[in-house]
Enzyme design. Structure first.
Site, PDB file in Angstrom:
ATOM      1  N   HIS A 107      28.372  50.066  66.996  1.00 45.19           N
ATOM      2  CA  HIS A 107      27.880  50.438  65.767  1.00 45.19           C
ATOM      3  C   HIS A 107      26.400  50.392  66.883  1.00 45.19           C
ATOM      4  O   HIS A 107      25.370  49.567  66.652  1.00 45.19           O
ATOM      5  CB  HIS A 107      28.209  49.867  64.834  1.00 45.19           C
ATOM      6  N   ASP A 112      26.986  50.959  60.783  1.00 47.73           N
ATOM      7  CA  ASP A 112      27.356  49.951  59.813  1.00 47.73           C
ATOM      8  C   ASP A 112      26.447  49.553  58.614  1.00 47.73           C
ATOM      9  O   ASP A 112      27.036  48.883  57.896  1.00 47.73           O
ATOM     10  CB  ASP A 112      27.777  48.795  60.680  1.00 47.73           C
ATOM     11  N   TYR A 304      23.396  70.770  64.714  1.00 49.06           N
ATOM     12  CA  TYR A 304      23.127  70.570  63.394  1.00 49.06           C
ATOM     13  C   TYR A 304      21.765  72.063  63.332  1.00 49.06           C
ATOM     14  O   TYR A 304      21.066  72.284  63.791  1.00 49.06           O
ATOM     15  CB  TYR A 304      22.201  69.387  63.581  1.00 49.06           C
ATOM     16  N   GLU A 379      18.743  41.938  59.066  1.00 53.48           N
ATOM     17  CA  GLU A 379      19.859  42.194  57.924  1.00 53.48           C
ATOM     18  C   GLU A 379      19.359  41.887  56.619  1.00 53.48           C
ATOM     19  O   GLU A 379      20.161  42.745  55.723  1.00 53.48           O
ATOM     20  CB  GLU A 379      21.289  41.401  58.651  1.00 53.48           C
TER      21      GLU A 379
END
Length: 400
Positions: A107, A112, A304, A379
């Site tokens: 990741h 994630d 895209y 985090e």
């Protein structure tokens, strides 16, 4: 006034902070078990188990994608929040306890974190659905990094039944400091058109070029000529890119090959320029082939589209971030990125806002580039993201 009263009743950030340890645990589990596009079976299983535990109905879409829905106690419109869930084919070199346990998969783009943030936002919203004036859909998109799972989700009807009236998405960014967000009105990301081109000549001995039709010489002229599309045919006020990233030909020094294969990509910021660059590419190619007596096989993919932020949606996201973070922590993104983002498929269909959540923290080592083998996030940003997305959903429904 109603939005302010409701805002006082729900302290989104403090509720998200209470989930911090759980969010970190979820994110680290996902980080240790990355899965590539349309292989995200374990990941989608974790998502479905979480939603089921929270009593949030969901449907499986596009193979490994998930669409949840939280129905409010009050009638109203429907807003969607999106997270992408796939990883990258990359070796994780961080050497941390939660580094990838899957060789060659990682990741490295923060999906994630996006998944975890949306799960956190889902819990906060669901805990207050009695105050929710409408519905919130939860889009967990597979294969963002490859084919753009959003377009498959849209084809399967995630924007309908009930109809979605707006979509919010975020992306973690190591270039934005932790505790800040960055947001922009208008075009945020470019459109892309990958191409594969085979130039076919006539092979032969390098000592006798007159008996051949040399595709390498022709291809070399083509590569140079293609650069004039951007430098001489597109206004310098509008960025565009034509990249030839792969040039494959030949087997030996004294052999003129029969064919050359070129692979590359075109990137543009407007629909007019997208069409123009493709047309001029073909015209220049045909001219080169006629001049050098070659034939060709060309495949240009419709990849895209441009990601376009709606002004009203950006204003709403700005005001939400102002309430939670303070205006001084909102950065206004000046220029669009020439990179692509499959959230663009949602923004093409519905008013949308896509912004960047700061996770860059040099002291924690989370300033390493995305799509790199040392990428990581601060985090503590997980709670900020969950609070912002939950508040965006509530504020959108209350204002609509």
């Amino acid at each position: 006034m109603e939005r302010i009263k409701e805002r006082e009743m729900i302290d989104f950030y403090n509720e998200a902070r209470k989930l911090q340890e759980e969010l970190i645990a979820i994110r680290r589990d996902l980080h240790m078990h990355p899965e590539l596009g349309f292989e995200e079976y374990r990941t989608s299983g974790i998502i479905k188990a979480f939603l089921k535990k929270e009593g949030i109905p969901y449907e499986e879409v596009s193979g490994t994608g998930v669409c949840g829905i939280i129905k409010g106690a009050k009638e109203g419109k429907t807003v969607a929040l999106r997270a992408d869930i796939d990883a990258l084919p990359l070796l994780d070199k961080k050497g941390l306890e939660y580094s990838s346990q899957v060789e060659g998969k990682m990741h490295a783009c923060g999906h994630d974190a996006h998944t975890t943030i949306l799960l956190g936002a889902a819990r906060i919203i669901n805990n207050h659905r009695d105050k929710l004036p409408g519905n919130v859909k939860l889009f967990f998109e597979p294969a963002e990094e490859t084919v753009g799972g959003a377009r498959f989700m849209i084809k399967e009807g995630v924007l309908e039944n009930p109809e979605v009236h707006g979509v919010f998405g975020l992306h973690v960014s190591e270039d934005v400091p932790f505790g800040y967000i960055s947001i922009k009105k208008g075009i945020v990301n470019a459109a892309s058109n990958p191409f594969t081109l085979k130039l076919i000549g006539k092979g032969g001995h390098g000592a006798h070029p007159e008996a051949t039709i040399d595709p390498i010489v022709a291809a070399s002229h083509l590569v140079v000529a293609l650069q004039t599309i951007v430098s001489r045919e597109i206004s310098p006020l509008y960025p565009a890119v034509v990249t030839v990233g792969s040039f494959v030909a030949g087997t030996a020094q004294n052999i003129i090959p029969e064919e050359v294969v070129l692979k590359g990509i075109m990137r543009t910021l407007t629909s007019d320029h997208r069409a123009y660059v493709k047309d001029r590419f073909k015209e220049i190619l045909e001219g080169i082939c006629k001049s050098f007596r070659l034939t060709y096989e060309l495949d240009i993919e419709e990849s895209y589209p441009c990601l376009h932020n709606n002004d009203t949606m950006v204003d709403l996201a700005f005001n939400t971030a102002k309430e939670i973070l303070g205006e001084e922590r909102i950065l206004k993104q000046e220029f669009p990125s020439m990179g692509v983002e499959s959230f663009a498929y949602f923004s093409e269909q519905k008013p949308s806002a896509f912004y960047f959540l700061g996770t860059g923290n040099k002291e924690k080592g989370t300033d390493k580039p995305a799509h790199g083998c040392y990428f990581d996030i601060d985090e503590e940003a997980l709670a900020i993201g969950a609070a912002l997305q939950a508040a965006n959903a509530f504020n959108f429904l209350k204002e609509n």
